[in-house]
Structure formats: C-alpha cells, structure tokens
Enzyme design. Sequence first.
Site: not given
Ligand code: EPZ
Length: 417
Positions: A22-23, A116, A121, A306, A398
């Site tokens: 998915k990712n 969410c 996020r 995850d 999803r």
């Molecule tokens: C990706 O989400 C994945 N989704 C998530 O998978 C996964 O849990 C996550 O990476 C971590 O591995 C997809 O790839 C579609 P991040 P993403 O930006 O990109 C903070 C699933 O279950 N952050 O690495 O949103 C954020 O709040 C999903 O398949 C900021 O603070 O993850 C979080 O605490 C859920 N500011 C942390 O970083 C930002 O601008 C990690 O977020 C961006 C992120």
Amino acid sequence: MQKLIINGGNKLNGEIRIQGAKNAALPIMAAAVLCGEKVVLHNCPKISDVYSAMRILTYLGCKASFDGNVAVINSENITCSAVSEELMREMRSSIFFLGAVLGRTGKCRLSLPGGCDLGPRPIDIHISALRKMGVHIKEEYGELDCSVEKGLNGAKIALSFPSVGATENIILAAVLAKGTTVISNAAREPEIIDLAEFLNKCGAKIHGAGGSRITIIGVKKLSGCEYKIMPDRIACATYLACTASAGGELVVTDCRPTDMESILPVFEQMGCLVHTLDDRIFFSAKYPLRAVAPIRTMVYPGFPTDAQAFVMAALCRAKGTSVFVENIFENRYKHVGGLTRMGADILIEGKVAVIEGTAKLYGVKTEAPDLRGGAGLVTAALAAEGTSEISAIHHIDRGYVEIENVLSSVGADIKRI
Ligand code: EPZ
C-alpha cells in the site's frame, strides 16, 4: 456496516501470497501525474486507499482504472490542480499529491489533511521543504493554496525528522525542478526506494534512495513505464503475527524478507521458527509463545510503528511481560481497549505499553479503531475462545486485500457479514 465474525481456536496452516505494498503504491500512483503518459502498475493492491487515490487521479483529469490486478493510469490530460476536500478527507496520506501536482502544473490547492486517529499528523516538514524549493504556500481556512511563479527550484533540504511522506513529497516535487535537490536526514523506508526506482524508470535522476541522503537531479520530462510494486512488508508481518497468535505453520510467498530484518527476530524471540529463502518465509508457531525484550518503534530500519498493534496482539498470551515504546505516533494504542476487553492484561503509561501474558482471551464485540489496530484485533480474535465480532472494518479494508479470504484460505474461521 460490514463486520468480521471470527470464531477463535483454529490453527493456521497453508500458503499465503503477499499483496503489493500500500505504502509504495500510493506515492507511485501520485508520481504517475508527473509522467504525462501511460503508466502500468503490476501487483497494485485492490484496497480502498488505492481506489481513493484513483478517484483523486480521475478528479485531476487522469484516466485511471484496474485491468485485473494491474492499475493503468494515463496522466496526459491534467485538467485540474486542486484536490477536493472530501477526497483529501478520504485518505490523509494524499498529501503527496501536492508534490506531484506542483511538479506537473506549478500550482496546487488542497485542504489540510485532517488530524486522524494516530494523532494530529502535521505537515510542517512538507511545507518548509516545499517553500525552500520556491513554492509560495498560503494556509487559510484549512486549505493550502500553493503556486510557483517561476517553476520549482532544486534546493538543499535537511529534514528535522526523517518523515516518510515529506521525503516522498520532496522527491515528487524535485524530479522536474530546475537544478539539483539534496535531501539530508531522509526517510529510509523501502517504499521510498520503490518510488525512486519507478521514477528512474520513467527517466528521473534520483540517487541514494534508501539512504539518509538522497540527490535528485531535475530533468525536463518524464515518460510512462511499466512497473511492479514491491511486496507489502506490513501485510506480511500481519499474517505472521496471526499465525503466531493462533498457532500453526505458514508459507508466505512473493514477500521480501530483507525488508523485515527488524521484525522477523521478534517472532524468533517469541519462540517461532522463521526460515527465509529469497521471496519466501517458512513460519512455524511454537506454543506457548514467550514474552520478548522491549520493542521500541523507530524509523526504518528500526521496528516499524505499523507492526506494533498486531505484534502486541500476538504477545497477549505469551508467557511473561513484554513492553512496547511507541516513539513515532502519539496516539497509536487505540486497539488496547479492544484487546483488554478480550481479556488481555495491558497497562499504558504514555508512550509505554506493558503486556502481561494471560492464559486466555475471549471473543467479544469490538470495533476497529484504525487500520493496523483493526488488524491487531483480528490477530487476537483468532486466538480467543468463542466468537468475536469486529465492526468498522472499513479501516482494515484500507490496507488489506480481502483479509477474511486470505485468513480463511489457511484455516481461520472468519467471515464478513
Ligand atoms: C507513512 O505515514 C505511512 N503512510 C504510515 O503508514 C507509517 O506509519 C508512517 O509513514 C511511519 O512509517 C504511508 O506511507 C501512506 P511520517 P507518514 O511523515 O508519511 C510526524 C499505515 O498504517 N510528522 O513518517 O504520515 C508525524 O506526525 C500508515 O500504513 C511531523 O511532525 O509518516 C508522525 O508523528 C499509517 N511533521 C511522524 O512524523 C510532518 O510534516 C512520522 O510521520 C510530517 C510528519
């Protein structure tokens, strides 16, 4: 509202072929917007997040459809550079359409992805990076209005946190930008390598994906291509956890064990046998499971956030005390309520969850709180005595292709009503 009905107690035995990731599929589908030609994606999982991405592509003016298990996207005619609010709400991670639409059209308007179930996020890292590339971003009334008068410029960008989405967004904005972009402290997830390999096959010049320093040399144009999406390492880990929880033996095919080097040893610590060979895993659960050393969720290559929910579910009946520290998302224990109702003994203190293995779990009526939390409840229900009824399974759909058919094909007593 659909539900999963699970009668626990059956051991799992058989072979499962792992779905496409998915990712990886989601950012690669957004990347198709940059090509302006036909893109053919093999091994693209038929999950609701992918259908949401297809609706966004269609809204932008692309042709997008499934032909069997192959997604076909043609972005020749982009007629719009905005993503409607309800489409953005459907899938939080559609934020990386921002980088792709900016790269293609030089402007983009989309609503801020709502916080969410995993916490607020934020997208501050995305925004500050795109501003460095010359994007003018106005945030008002929950909308982002982005434009680049003179086109995107390459920039040197150091991420304050190795955000997966921000790394992907910058790559998408940089491939057609003027000059070179260097991302330091980039996320190293395998899905980022898949995105880079797809884009390089379309003529992009991306070096270093998978490492913490990625260089993107802007090119004038991209072509279309045919590409096979990588296997889903989290879906694979889910089915291993289901087998550990319910007992039994599983052969997993079309997977990539090298993406799972921080997950597989945890199952071995539990006492399961794990043999890997190329794109296969031979897995055998030994009962009773043993508790494991503290698990801290980390960015790749650490233990993935995850996988926390369903590995926790498998540990609910392990002998001894297991501890999780959830370092990535601040609200990712929403499945603990359901597990506790099944009889699990779990204490939450902030980021820390302490699991005391209990002898029995009991089937209950509960609901999936989010995607991986729902998978965790299914994992526990397979081992619970009696019948579990899990509602709100749209969360699970999803990210998992027909989870009930995959599990029933290896002996689980599970059906969707
Ligand atoms: C990706 O989400 C994945 N989704 C998530 O998978 C996964 O849990 C996550 O990476 C971590 O591995 C997809 O790839 C579609 P991040 P993403 O930006 O990109 C903070 C699933 O279950 N952050 O690495 O949103 C954020 O709040 C999903 O398949 C900021 O603070 O993850 C979080 O605490 C859920 N500011 C942390 O970083 C930002 O601008 C990690 O977020 C961006 C992120």
